[in-house]
Each structure stands twice: as structure tokens, then as C-alpha cells.
Write a protein that holds these residues in place. Structure first.
Motif, short mmCIF file in Angstrom:
data_model
loop_
_atom_site.label_atom_id
_atom_site.label_comp_id
_atom_site.label_asym_id
_atom_site.label_seq_id
_atom_site.Cartn_x
_atom_site.Cartn_y
_atom_site.Cartn_z
N GLY A 1 -0.70 -1.36 15.90
CA GLY A 1 -0.98 0.01 15.47
C GLY A 1 -0.20 0.47 14.25
O GLY A 1 -0.76 1.12 13.36
N ASN A 2 1.09 0.12 14.19
CA ASN A 2 1.89 0.56 13.04
C ASN A 2 1.39 -0.10 11.76
O ASN A 2 1.26 0.56 10.72
N ALA A 3 1.10 -1.39 11.83
CA ALA A 3 0.58 -2.10 10.66
C ALA A 3 -0.78 -1.53 10.25
O ALA A 3 -1.06 -1.37 9.06
N MET A 4 -1.63 -1.21 11.24
CA MET A 4 -2.95 -0.66 10.93
C MET A 4 -2.84 0.69 10.25
O MET A 4 -3.58 0.99 9.30
N SER A 5 -1.92 1.53 10.72
CA SER A 5 -1.74 2.85 10.11
C SER A 5 -1.28 2.72 8.66
O SER A 5 -1.72 3.47 7.79
N ARG A 6 -0.38 1.76 8.42
CA ARG A 6 0.10 1.54 7.04
C ARG A 6 -1.04 1.04 6.16
O ARG A 6 -1.21 1.48 5.01
N ARG A 7 -1.81 0.10 6.65
CA ARG A 7 -2.93 -0.45 5.88
C ARG A 7 -4.01 0.59 5.65
O ARG A 7 -4.71 0.57 4.63
N LEU A 8 -4.14 1.52 6.60
CA LEU A 8 -5.11 2.61 6.45
C LEU A 8 -4.82 3.43 5.20
O LEU A 8 -5.73 3.92 4.53
N MET A 9 -3.52 3.61 4.88
CA MET A 9 -3.14 4.36 3.69
C MET A 9 -3.72 3.73 2.44
O MET A 9 -4.06 4.42 1.47
N LEU A 10 -3.83 2.41 2.44
CA LEU A 10 -4.38 1.70 1.28
C LEU A 10 -5.91 1.70 1.30
O LEU A 10 -6.56 2.12 0.35
N THR A 11 -6.49 1.22 2.40
CA THR A 11 -7.95 1.02 2.41
C THR A 11 -8.73 2.33 2.50
O THR A 11 -9.86 2.40 2.04
N TYR A 12 -8.14 3.36 3.11
CA TYR A 12 -8.79 4.67 3.15
C TYR A 12 -8.28 5.59 2.04
O TYR A 12 -8.80 6.67 1.85
N GLY A 13 -7.26 5.14 1.32
CA GLY A 13 -6.72 5.95 0.23
C GLY A 13 -6.35 7.34 0.68
O GLY A 13 -6.56 8.32 -0.04
#
Length: 633
Positions: A189-201
Motif C-alpha cells: 500500500g505505501n509503495a502504491m500510494s507513492r507511485r500513485l503520485m506519479l502515474t495519477y499526477g
């Protein structure tokens, strides 16, 4: 600014794409009732949860050379904001209040809500606007179409949990909903939330040079995500349920856009609800924020099932994102288009793989046939042909390209200095990268600048050059997943990791809904194994109120658990009700608090519990992805 090469690419797309087909624009406006006077929704915590007005620059009637023209078209279509009528007097939608739509069905006595957005605040505002324009009615049921947060997170904004517990309000979800709604957001979950910042801008500036759209909506609301568990589960492939006079035929479609998802047909209205399986875009087979790879062929087959079950008796098709399609011919056309694009993606990638094309080549080889390229519903705005094609190949053959040199690759930060040395140092690399950039060869420039920034994370000039290339690539991409990733990468290289309110996949509700198994599994993930080295103990855990028992064992710096057993030689036995354990999970109490209150009993060596807790780590939600972007604390 967009380079001459980017402008030429954009110009070519404007002349080659089927812009003469304007049916989506007509359909997206059909049934409009009203829009609220406000375009901003505040979070209860005090920050802005939603700001539709931040995208008003898209309504200026300008063509932007920094936005792929096909994506700009999609972004304008997603500017729909307000209340819409889908079936006269019976079915309505609120659009533009969050990433998803809220669908409102008029029953005999109240509202049945399909998908209640991401946040309590946006859902509450949407329902209030519905009641204002259509008349006050109670909510009698909520349907979660699938297990992603933008479809259930706003539940507490539209219903009181007391009414759900009492049976006054039903909540319906597909089989496996709770398991997947929680587990997908926990283990990584933590990694997904961080990656969300990039892929969802999510924290990119809203502008023609930043965030323009999220393909299935504008963006994700940054409000209070909640979860009220369903009271009724749809477990059959096809299951009919009537609530408040509304007949609903549910079609379970596991393994499509979500591992737990269902479509719905309304015989009384000749209306088909396509959940997130058929929207205005080709979706993600692999979602770049992180999730299990989806099955493109199963997705296609489930659309085909819907087509043959309901297609010939449907007058309107609507979904949890995008806009409806009206008329039987039009409905079947879009169904077939999306059925075919997912099947083509699966079949053509495997055709190429069987000819020797690898996972590191397929994204430069796969293209849909011209007939699909000329249909808007087959365009990849949320997914992309590049990363979806790699996902299909990964699903069947895995990440290895069969070259022994890539079996045990060096870590990028270890290999980068070697490349920099062999290329003659930073000055030569930057000079070559500038030449490549000036020739419009942005991917080639990225290839060598990425090596340099990994080797020299404090080289600001190199990072700026890399950001320049990322920006041009972002402007050129039709897919928001790719555009956002490139532009967010450029932003972080220039400014560091951004701060600000970002959508969250976790909440107290999500924590409470974790099964005990999941909680103990997650403790094993958050454990620092180096700190645990040399520790050895067994802990029995018993929850009398629900009759669970576990053994939690530390051995070889690894934490394991097993359900249904107690160890005779346990070092410690903890007894507490599951309901009290939830207060620990949600942060409202500690073990010490419960022990002092007599709600938790510890028999044996309490020191092993302290040992266990000493190994637990709290993950940084803003960990560094790109070199040299972590700001000093």
C-alpha cells in the motif's frame, strides 16, 4: 515549451485522427439538468478535497501543443459537471464531483446509489445536490460495483452505518469485495500510494503543461475515504435482486478491471450498467501504480457475455466513469469495440511473443489494427498500448526476456557509474544528450541521462536536462498514465518530491476491515528483519468474541502465523476481543491501554511483545523514486 518535433507530432495527430466523429460530445451533454454554483469542495480536515474549476483552462476553445490532441478531446469530454438524467424519471448521474460518477436510481420510496465516489465530502455534496434538484428522498440501498476506493470510499457521506446495521439500508457488492478492497491496498500500500503520485499526477499543477485529465475522470478527491461493509453479496454468475421496486440483474465479472466486479442490467429501463468494464477508454491491464496484472482475454470475454446477454435489449449503456451511450446500435458498437481491443491486445502480443519478440521489445512492436485506431472507444487514455502490451507478455511469460545477461542484473545505481565512466564522463554525456534532444530523439536522451543522474544524483544540470526530455515525451503521449509519469518525473527532478494533500488508499475504516490474518501478514511485512535477527518466540493470540485463535512465531528473522492453532510451548498468550483489537488497529488505543482496562490479558513473558514491537517500521509515504529528489528533513 513544446519543441518543434513535439509540435509536428501533435499537428500530425490532429490531421489523422477521426475528429469528425463527434457523437461522444453529443452523448456527454445529453440529459443535463443543472450544475451547482460551486466548483470546489472542501475536506472536513480543512484542505481542498476537489477543485473542478482548476481545469477550466480546457474550456477556452484553444488547441494546446503541450497536450496530445486525442487526450485533449478526452479531457474536455470529462469536464461534464453536475446532475444528468440517463433514463427519464428513473436513472440519474452526478458527474465531475470525483474521479467516478455517482449513479442514482429512483425506487418506489427512495434512492438506490451505485458507486459512491472516493471521499465522504464529495459523496455528501453529490447527494445533497441530487436532493435539492430532484426532491428529498432517503437512501434505501448502495451498490458497490467493484473493489476500488473511488467506488466505495464516500459511503459515510451518503448513509449512516447505524441504518445499515439495522437493515434500513442495504449495501450490495460482488463476491470477494471485502477481501480485495482491503488486501490490494495493504501489502504494498505505501509503495502504491507513492507511485500513485506519479502515474495519477495527483500533485502536478493543473495546466496545459501539467495535469489535464485522468482519462476516466479529472482526478481523485483528496478527502476522507471510508468503508461500510456490504450486507449482501452477489455470488452467482448471474443473479437477480429487486430492491424498492427496482429489478436488477447482476453479472459477476471477476478478473476484469478489478478482481471483484459486476455489471448490472435493469430490465424495466432497458438500461445496462457497465461498471468500469466498458468506459470511454482502454483501461489498464497493468496499472502503473501497482496491482496484480489483469487478464485482457477474460476482460474481453466478459464484455462478450454482456453483449450477448443484454446487448440486443439495451437502449442506454452507462458506467461508473465517462458518459452514457444511447440507442441499441450505438450500445452494441461500443461493446464490440472494447471487446475487440482487449482481445486484440491479448492475441497479437502472444502472436508476437511466439515469434520471439520479448518483453523489452513488444511495446515498440504492438499496434492495434487501423479499424480500431479509428474508433475513439479503442484509444488508450487510461492505459497505454506500450505498458499494456508488456503486461500481457508478463502475464504469460514473466519479466525475463530469456537473455542470460538480464537474469541477475546489476542494480541501476550500481551499473550507472560504469556506464558514465565508459561514456567518457558527465560532460560528454550531457553534450550528446543535448544533440539528441535537439534532434527530437528524446528516448535516446533519456537513456543516457538516466544513467548519469543515477551515478551523480547531485548533478542538477543533468537532472534538468533529463526533465526537459521527460516533458517533451509527456506532451506527446495520448495516455495519461504515461503523460503524468513523465511530467511528474520532470517536476520531481526540478523541485524535489512535492508536498500537499494527496488521495489516500488507507483510512481507519480500511484498517478496521482488515482480517486478523491480513493484519498479522502485514506485521510481517513491516518488520525489520535485521532487528529481528536472533529473536525466537511464539505468541498465541485468541479473540473470544469471534472464536479465532492464532500462533504468531518469530524464527530465522521471519514472522509467520497460522490460524486455528495455539502452541503448547508459547512464550506469551494474548487474549482480547477482535472488537478491542480494532481499536489498536485504528490507533484509538494501545495494548497497554487495553491491559490496564482489563480488556486484554497477557499470560506469560510480556517481554516478547516488546521485542516484536521493536522490529516494526513505519514506511515513508514520500520515499525517493528519482535520484536526488528527496528533500532534507
Amino acid at each position: 515549451m513544446p519543441s518543434q518535433y513535439t509540435k509536428e507530432l501533435i499537428k500530425g495527430q490532429r490531421s489523422s485522427l477521426p475528429f469528425e466523429d463527434t457523437r461522444d460530445f453529443e452523448e456527454s451533454k445529453k440529459g443535463f439538468i443543472a450544475a451547482p454554483p460551486y466548483r470546489e469542495i472542501m475536506a472536513d480536515a480543512g484542505h481542498v478535497a476537489w477543485n473542478m474549476g482548476s481545469y477550466d483552462y480546457l474550456l477556452q476553445g484553444k488547441d494546446f501543443d503541450s497536450i496530445h490532441p486525442s487526450l485533449q478531446r478526452q479531457a474536455i469530454l470529462n469536464m461534464g459537471y453536475g446532475l444528468y438524467e440517463v433514463v427519464p424519471g428513473k436513472v440519474y448521474q452526478v458527474r465531475g464531483f470525483d474521479l467516478a460518477n455517482m449513479t442514482i436510481i429512483k425506487g418506489d420510496t427512495g434512492w438506490i446509489l451505485f458507486d459512491v465516489l472516493t471521499a465522504k465530502e464529495t459523496a455528501r455534496s453529490a447527494l445533497a445536490f441530487v436532493n435539492e434538484k430532484l426532491g428529498q428522498r432517503p437512501v434505501v440501498a448502495v451498490v458497490y460495483s467493484h473493489s476500488h476506493g473511488d467506488h466505495f470510499g464516500g459511503a459515510r457521506g451518503v448513509v449512516d452505518e447505524k441504518d445499515v446495521i439495522s437493515g434500513k439500508v442495504q449495501i450490495i457488492a460482488p463476491e470477494g469485495f471485502m477481501k480485495h478492497a482491503i488486501s490490494e491496498n495493504v501489502y504494498a500500500g505505501n509503495a502504491m500510494s507513492r507511485r500513485l503520485m506519479l502515474t495519477y499526477g495527483t500533485l502536478l499543477p493543473r495546466s496545459p503543461f501539467g495535469h489535464v485529465d485522468q482519462a476516466i475522470g479529472k482526478n481523485v478527491a483528496a478527502g476522507d475515504l471510508g468503508l461500510i461493509p456490504p450486507t449482501r453479496t452477489v455470488s452467482k454468475d448471474i443473479e437477480e435482486i429487486t430492491i424498492d421496486g427496482v429489478q436488477m440483474v447482476f453479472q459477476n465479472t471477476p478478473g476484469t478491471e478489478a478482481p471483484s466486479e459486476m455489471n448490472t442490467y435493469f430490465p424495466q429501463f432497458k438500461a445496462f450498467w457497465a461498471a468500469e468494464n466498458i468506459t470511454g477508454t482502454v483501461h489498464n491491464i497493468y496499472t502503473l501504480r501497482g496491482a496484480l496484472v489483469r487478464d485482457a482475454l477474460a476482460w474481453s470475454k466478459n464484455i462478450n457475455n454482456a453483449l450477448y446477454l443484454f446487448g440486443d435489449k439495451t437502449d442506454v449503456m452507462f458506467a461508473s466513469h465517462s458518459w452514457p451511450r444511447w440507442g441499441n446500435d450505438r450500445v452494441q458498437e461500443v461493446m464490440r469495440t472494447q471487446r475487440d481491443i482487449y482481445a486484440n491486445l491479448n492475441n497479437e502480443v502472444l502472436n508476437q511473443a511466439n515469434k520471439g519478440v520479448t518483453i523489452n521489445e513488444i511495446h515498440n512492436v504492438y499496434k492495434p489494427p487501423k479499424s480500431l485506431q479509428n474508433q475513439w472507444a479503442a484509444h488508450s487514455y487510461h492505459g497505454s498500448e506500450e505498458h499494456n502490451s508488456r503486461a500481457v507478455l508478463n502475464r504469460y511469460l514473466g519479466y525475463w526476456d530469456a537473455n542470460p545477461a538480464t537474469l541477475v542484473p546489476l542494480s541501476p545505481r550500481d551499473s550507472a557509474p560504469l556506464y558514465v565512466e565508459m561514456m567518457g564522463g558527465s560532460k560528454k554525456i550531457m553534450a550528446k544528450a543535448k544533440t539528441l534532444h535537439n534532434q527530437g530523439k528524446y528516448l535516446e536522451a533519456v537513456e543516457i541521462l538516466n544513467k548519469l543522474t543515477l551515478a551523480e544524483p547531485k548533478n542538477t544540470a543533468a537532472k534538468d536536462q533529463l526533465a526537459d526530455a521527460y516533458e517533451q515525451l509527456g506532451y506527446q503521449k495520448e495516455s495519461v498514465a504515461l503523460r503524468n509519469s513523465f511530467l511528474a518525473g520532470a517536476y520531481e527532478l526540478r523541485n524535489g518530491i512535492p508536498e500537499g494533500a494527496s488521495p489516500s488508499s488507507t483510512s481507519p475504516d480500511m484498517a478496521r476491515a482488515m482480517s486478523t490474518d491480513l493484519l498479522l501478514d502485514y506485521m510481517a511485512i513491516t518488520m525489520n528483519s535485521k532487528k529481528a535477527d536472533g529473536m525466537k518466540f511464539k505468541i498465541n493470540i485468541n479473540t473470544p468474541d469471534i472464536g479465532e485463535k492464532y500462533v504468531l512465531e518469530m524464527s530465522n528473522a521471519t514472522l509467520t502465523n497460522i490460524k486455528g492453532f495455539n502452541a503448547k510451548d508459547a512464550d506469551l498468550t494474548i487474549t482480547l476481543n477482535r472488537s478491542d483489537l480494532e481499536t489498536i488497529i485504528s490507533g484509538k488505543a494501545t495494548f497497554d491501554d487495553l491491559t490496564k482496562a482489563g480488556k486484554a490479558k497477557l499470560a506469560g513473558d510480556a517481554g516478547v511483545l516488546k521485542q516484536l514491537m521493536s522490529t516494526q517500521e513505519k514506511f515513508d509515504p514520500r520515499f525517493e523514486v528519482l535520484p536526488g529528489t528527496k528533500k532534507a528533513k
